[in-house]
Design an enzyme around this catalytic site. Structure first.
Site, PDB file in Angstrom:
ATOM      1  N   ASN A   1     -30.195  -3.563  24.303  1.00 30.72           N
ATOM      2  CA  ASN A   1     -31.350  -3.340  25.158  1.00 30.72           C
ATOM      3  C   ASN A   1     -31.391  -1.882  25.623  1.00 30.72           C
ATOM      4  O   ASN A   1     -30.818  -1.000  24.975  1.00 30.72           O
ATOM      5  CB  ASN A   1     -31.371  -4.329  26.324  1.00 30.72           C
ATOM      6  CG  ASN A   1     -32.775  -4.808  26.644  1.00 30.72           C
ATOM      7  OD1 ASN A   1     -33.695  -4.005  26.815  1.00 30.72           O
ATOM      8  ND2 ASN A   1     -32.948  -6.116  26.712  1.00 30.72           N
ATOM      9  N   ARG A   2     -32.034  -1.619  26.743  1.00 33.57           N
ATOM     10  CA  ARG A   2     -32.368  -0.246  27.123  1.00 33.57           C
ATOM     11  C   ARG A   2     -31.500   0.298  28.254  1.00 33.57           C
ATOM     12  O   ARG A   2     -31.116  -0.437  29.157  1.00 33.57           O
ATOM     13  CB  ARG A   2     -33.848  -0.162  27.525  1.00 33.57           C
ATOM     14  CG  ARG A   2     -34.783  -0.422  26.353  1.00 33.57           C
ATOM     15  CD  ARG A   2     -36.240  -0.540  26.782  1.00 33.57           C
ATOM     16  NE  ARG A   2     -37.093  -0.683  25.607  1.00 33.57           N
ATOM     17  CZ  ARG A   2     -37.367  -1.847  25.015  1.00 33.57           C
ATOM     18  NH1 ARG A   2     -36.869  -2.977  25.512  1.00 33.57           N
ATOM     19  NH2 ARG A   2     -38.141  -1.886  23.943  1.00 33.57           N
TER      20      ARG A   2
ATOM     21  N   HIS B   1     -30.371  -0.278  22.131  1.00 36.53           N
ATOM     22  CA  HIS B   1     -29.485  -0.971  21.192  1.00 36.53           C
ATOM     23  C   HIS B   1     -28.372  -0.076  20.623  1.00 36.53           C
ATOM     24  O   HIS B   1     -28.086  -0.099  19.433  1.00 36.53           O
ATOM     25  CB  HIS B   1     -30.296  -1.571  20.058  1.00 36.53           C
ATOM     26  CG  HIS B   1     -31.190  -2.700  20.470  1.00 36.53           C
ATOM     27  ND1 HIS B   1     -30.916  -3.527  21.549  1.00 36.53           N
ATOM     28  CD2 HIS B   1     -32.368  -3.137  19.947  1.00 36.53           C
ATOM     29  CE1 HIS B   1     -31.882  -4.422  21.663  1.00 36.53           C
ATOM     30  NE2 HIS B   1     -32.772  -4.212  20.718  1.00 36.53           N
TER      31      HIS B   1
ATOM     32  N   HIS C   1     -29.191 -10.048  17.246  1.00 40.11           N
ATOM     33  CA  HIS C   1     -30.625  -9.767  17.241  1.00 40.11           C
ATOM     34  C   HIS C   1     -31.342 -10.505  16.111  1.00 40.11           C
ATOM     35  O   HIS C   1     -32.249  -9.958  15.474  1.00 40.11           O
ATOM     36  CB  HIS C   1     -30.873  -8.264  17.123  1.00 40.11           C
ATOM     37  CG  HIS C   1     -32.186  -7.808  17.686  1.00 40.11           C
ATOM     38  ND1 HIS C   1     -33.393  -8.130  17.103  1.00 40.11           N
ATOM     39  CD2 HIS C   1     -32.485  -7.068  18.784  1.00 40.11           C
ATOM     40  CE1 HIS C   1     -34.371  -7.580  17.803  1.00 40.11           C
ATOM     41  NE2 HIS C   1     -33.851  -6.942  18.840  1.00 40.11           N
TER      42      HIS C   1
ATOM     43  N   TYR D   1     -33.989 -12.735  14.307  1.00 39.30           N
ATOM     44  CA  TYR D   1     -35.382 -13.163  14.500  1.00 39.30           C
ATOM     45  C   TYR D   1     -35.549 -14.518  13.843  1.00 39.30           C
ATOM     46  O   TYR D   1     -35.027 -14.766  12.755  1.00 39.30           O
ATOM     47  CB  TYR D   1     -36.353 -12.196  13.830  1.00 39.30           C
ATOM     48  CG  TYR D   1     -36.538 -10.866  14.501  1.00 39.30           C
ATOM     49  CD1 TYR D   1     -37.529 -10.688  15.464  1.00 39.30           C
ATOM     50  CD2 TYR D   1     -35.760  -9.769  14.147  1.00 39.30           C
ATOM     51  CE1 TYR D   1     -37.727  -9.456  16.059  1.00 39.30           C
ATOM     52  CE2 TYR D   1     -35.957  -8.534  14.738  1.00 39.30           C
ATOM     53  CZ  TYR D   1     -36.939  -8.373  15.689  1.00 39.30           C
ATOM     54  OH  TYR D   1     -37.137  -7.148  16.284  1.00 39.30           O
TER      55      TYR D   1
ATOM     56  N   ASP E   1     -41.392  -9.203  26.125  1.00 36.10           N
ATOM     57  CA  ASP E   1     -40.221  -8.388  25.820  1.00 36.10           C
ATOM     58  C   ASP E   1     -39.457  -8.219  27.122  1.00 36.10           C
ATOM     59  O   ASP E   1     -39.301  -7.118  27.641  1.00 36.10           O
ATOM     60  CB  ASP E   1     -40.621  -7.039  25.220  1.00 36.10           C
ATOM     61  CG  ASP E   1     -39.455  -6.306  24.553  1.00 36.10           C
ATOM     62  OD1 ASP E   1     -38.330  -6.845  24.570  1.00 36.10           O
ATOM     63  OD2 ASP E   1     -39.665  -5.208  24.011  1.00 36.10           O
TER      64      ASP E   1
ATOM     65  N   GLN F   1     -32.992 -12.226  26.638  1.00 38.20           N
ATOM     66  CA  GLN F   1     -34.146 -11.418  26.269  1.00 38.20           C
ATOM     67  C   GLN F   1     -34.981 -12.185  25.248  1.00 38.20           C
ATOM     68  O   GLN F   1     -34.497 -12.565  24.181  1.00 38.20           O
ATOM     69  CB  GLN F   1     -33.686 -10.082  25.672  1.00 38.20           C
ATOM     70  CG  GLN F   1     -34.815  -9.085  25.415  1.00 38.20           C
ATOM     71  CD  GLN F   1     -35.235  -8.327  26.663  1.00 38.20           C
ATOM     72  OE1 GLN F   1     -34.557  -8.412  27.700  1.00 38.20           O
ATOM     73  NE2 GLN F   1     -36.319  -7.573  26.588  1.00 38.20           N
TER      74      GLN F   1
ATOM     75  N   GLU G   1     -32.246 -13.278  22.664  1.00 38.30           N
ATOM     76  CA  GLU G   1     -30.997 -12.524  22.672  1.00 38.30           C
ATOM     77  C   GLU G   1     -30.215 -12.736  23.974  1.00 38.30           C
ATOM     78  O   GLU G   1     -30.520 -12.122  24.996  1.00 38.30           O
ATOM     79  CB  GLU G   1     -31.288 -11.040  22.489  1.00 38.30           C
ATOM     80  CG  GLU G   1     -32.217 -10.706  21.335  1.00 38.30           C
ATOM     81  CD  GLU G   1     -32.912  -9.376  21.540  1.00 38.30           C
ATOM     82  OE1 GLU G   1     -32.212  -8.366  21.755  1.00 38.30           O
ATOM     83  OE2 GLU G   1     -34.165  -9.348  21.515  1.00 38.30           O
TER      84      GLU G   1
END
Length: 368
Positions: free
Chosen positions: A85-86, A111, A184, A186, A258, A296, A324
């Protein structure tokens, strides 16, 4: 090697420009479910599970060859870190010292930076044919992407008899550092090459609060109730109901979902229920458990049709979603969030379980 209880098969997925081989391990259980793990990014490359008619499909996005993984970074099925993440402003303070990390998401770090754990070739250190498991290891050197300390990470994937896949991440360090790993992957439960997107999947998230974000997707620090909002997934709800609406400025910030949902304030001792996902077309279901305090949920808002997956389909907006389990985003800069600092002698652990099945309410097509 094949056994009555399943098999473990190892092969070469491809070769990097350096000449280094990327290995693949395919785990198959007695029920026929199969999972392919590749050493590049310690990533889940495929997950094949049956639908309500017993037809198998690959339900996770990914590329068919290693060249695409290297050329088009999409984090498909990858282990992301050191910090998922950020990180706001691509900087943080640890024990009185300020550290700068790569700003690869505007002014923020995302990430793990420019070369995160998703872009390194991990070492396969064990394959257990009886347990249907594979263990991969990576040693991140001191100063890697600006992070302090030597961090040694292991990822153990295991395929279970009941069509559950798990991964257990562990990490240790020789000096104070920070860690927030996740997977991560999908998901599109109709199959990653399906003609329809994932927005009509029905999602449940077992959380009463989430973390609002600013326009650059950094948490504001507020813990907001989901009640009466587009973020209330406590009861099953199609993702499509609000995802592209203008009913909440938070959806505008992310171009959809998000955001991080709050499971608890701290890491749990054992995995707990986080989310349940169901595809009403195929009848496939996925239940997600983890010991992490946050989840997330990303609704595939930035897929632009320029990336093609294993089935040859171009992934467009909403064609797959990510769920996540992790610590809270930007925790290094927000003292009210649980700490992601790891010190010598401590063990970081993230346990994730994906359980696949078929909806009890689904009526299979007997002619299908």
């Amino acid at each position: 090697m094949y056994r009555k209880t399943g098999c473990v098969q190892r092969d070469i997925f491809g070769t990097l420009a350096s000449g280094e081989a990327v290995h693949a391990v395919t785990l198959t259980n007695a029920a026929g479910m199969s999972v392919r793990i590749i050493s590049y990014g310690a990533a889940i490359q495929s997950v094949c599970v049956p639908d309500a008619n017993g037809n198998f499909a690959d339900v996770t996005t990914g590329y068919a060859d290693i060249a695409e993984y290297v050329a088009q970074r999409q984090y498909f099925g990858a282990t992301v870190g050191r910090v998922a993440n950020r990180i706001a402003g691509a900087r943080f303070e640890l024990d009185g010292k300020v550290y700068s990390v790569p700003a690869n998401d505007g002014t923020h770090s995302l990430h793990g930076g420019d070369v995160g754990f998703d872009q390194v070739n991990w070492t396969i250190t064990a394959c257990d044919e009886d347990a249907l498991s594979v263990t991969l290891t990576h040693m991140s050197p001191d100063g890697d992407q600006g992070y302090p300390g030597i961090l040694t990470v292991t990822a153990t994937y295991q395929l279970h008899p009941d069509n559950a896949l798990s991964v257990h991440y562990e990490a240790v360090t020789d000096a104070p550092t920070c860690v927030n790993l996740t997977n991560h992957a999908y998901w599109h439960l109709g199959g990653e090459g399906a003609a329809y997107d994932a927005m009509d999947h029905v999602l449940t998230i077992a959380a009463e609060q989430y973390l609002p974000v600013d326009a650059t997707l950094i948490p504001t620090g507020e813990r907001r109730s989901v009640a009466g909002t587009a973020f209330d997934f406590r009861e099953p709800m199609p993702i499509s109901k609000y995802v592209r609406s203008n009913t909440d400025i938070q959806l505008t910030h992310g171009g959809g979902y998000d955001h991080n949902w709050i499971m608890d304030g701290a890491v749990a001792r054992e995995p707990r229920l986080m989310a349940h996902l169901e595809d009403p077309v195929s009848g496939r279901t996925m239940t997600l458990l983890s010991n992490q305090p946050g989840l997330q949920f990303y609704s595939g808002n930035f897929f632009d049709g320029l990336t093609s997956g294993k089935a040859g389909k171009s992934y467009g907006i909403g064609d797959a979603i990510a769920l996540e389990p992790q610590m809270f985003p930007d925790a290094l800069n927000q003292p009210s969030f649980a700490s992601i600092v790891l010190r010598p002698g401590q063990i970081y652990a993230n346990m994730i379980i994906w359980r696949f099945g078929v909806s009890r309410l689904f009526s299979p097509n007997i002619n299908g």
